[in-house]
Design a protein around this motif. Structure first.
Motif, PDB file in Angstrom:
ATOM      1  N   UNK A  30       8.070  -3.473   3.980  1.00 28.34           N
ATOM      2  CA  UNK A  30       7.399  -4.258   3.775  1.00 28.34           C
ATOM      3  C   UNK A  30       7.027  -4.761   2.234  1.00 28.34           C
ATOM      4  N   UNK A  31       7.085  -3.804   1.640  1.00 26.79           N
ATOM      5  CA  UNK A  31       6.777  -3.975   0.194  1.00 26.79           C
ATOM      6  C   UNK A  31       7.352  -5.000  -0.545  1.00 26.79           C
ATOM      7  N   UNK A  57      -0.655  -2.138  -2.148  1.00 28.72           N
ATOM      8  CA  UNK A  57       0.218  -2.973  -2.958  1.00 28.72           C
ATOM      9  C   UNK A  57       0.046  -2.103  -4.443  1.00 28.72           C
ATOM     10  N   UNK A  58      -1.207  -1.952  -5.002  1.00 36.03           N
ATOM     11  CA  UNK A  58      -0.787  -1.202  -6.081  1.00 36.03           C
ATOM     12  C   UNK A  58      -0.718   0.282  -6.234  1.00 36.03           C
ATOM     13  N   UNK A  62       2.793   1.489  -8.035  1.00 30.65           N
ATOM     14  CA  UNK A  62       2.992   2.682  -9.232  1.00 30.65           C
ATOM     15  C   UNK A  62       3.706   3.812  -8.880  1.00 30.65           C
ATOM     16  N   UNK A  63       4.453   3.856  -7.538  1.00 32.45           N
ATOM     17  CA  UNK A  63       5.280   5.002  -7.273  1.00 32.45           C
ATOM     18  C   UNK A  63       6.604   4.797  -8.203  1.00 32.45           C
ATOM     19  N   UNK A  64       6.936   5.960  -8.968  1.00 30.02           N
ATOM     20  CA  UNK A  64       8.226   5.957  -9.551  1.00 30.02           C
ATOM     21  C   UNK A  64       9.385   5.119  -9.004  1.00 30.02           C
ATOM     22  N   UNK A  65       9.565   5.610  -7.607  1.00 32.16           N
ATOM     23  CA  UNK A  65      10.817   5.135  -7.024  1.00 32.16           C
ATOM     24  C   UNK A  65      10.854   3.467  -7.014  1.00 32.16           C
ATOM     25  N   UNK A  69      13.154   0.619  -9.015  1.00 27.41           N
ATOM     26  CA  UNK A  69      14.022  -0.294  -8.125  1.00 27.41           C
ATOM     27  C   UNK A  69      13.474  -1.760  -8.089  1.00 27.41           C
ATOM     28  N   UNK A  70      12.346  -1.931  -8.816  1.00 27.53           N
ATOM     29  CA  UNK A  70      11.822  -3.364  -9.046  1.00 27.53           C
ATOM     30  C   UNK A  70      12.682  -4.142 -10.191  1.00 27.53           C
ATOM     31  N   UNK A  71      13.119  -5.393  -9.816  1.00 30.40           N
ATOM     32  CA  UNK A  71      13.988  -5.995 -10.664  1.00 30.40           C
ATOM     33  C   UNK A  71      12.889  -6.392 -11.952  1.00 30.40           C
TER      34      UNK A  71
END
Length: 86
Positions: A30-31, A57-58, A62-65, A69-71
């Motif tokens: 879902x993220x 969501x916040x 904040x998770x390193x993974x 992987x966030x563009x």
């Protein structure tokens, strides 16, 4: 959209994650959808009123993974520009 976000907000009022207090595949699936809701000018204001969903969501963002992987925004802007030029 608000109705569905409200349902998720209610679930997250009782649990840290979507299905329990443990991270699950549901959270990871879902993220990305919520990421685009959060950055799209027309829909970005939908999220903050749902305090439990916004907290989730916040936390997830904040998770390193997730950060790895966030563009990058410049890549998203370039893709948006290429699509609008077509």
């Amino acid at each position: 959209a608000r109705k569905h976000l409200g349902v998720l907000d209610g679930i997250l009022a009782e649990h840290r994650y979507m299905t329990s207090d443990w991270l699950s595949l549901a959270d990871l699936i879902f993220l990305p959808s919520l990421f685009y809701v959060a950055i799209t000018p027309r829909t970005k204001d939908l999220l903050p009123p749902f305090k439990h969903l916004y907290r989730w969501y916040q936390d997830m963002s904040g998770r390193p993974s997730v950060q790895a992987t966030t563009p990058p925004m410049h890549e998203l802007d370039a893709a948006k520009g290429a699509l609008s030029a077509e």
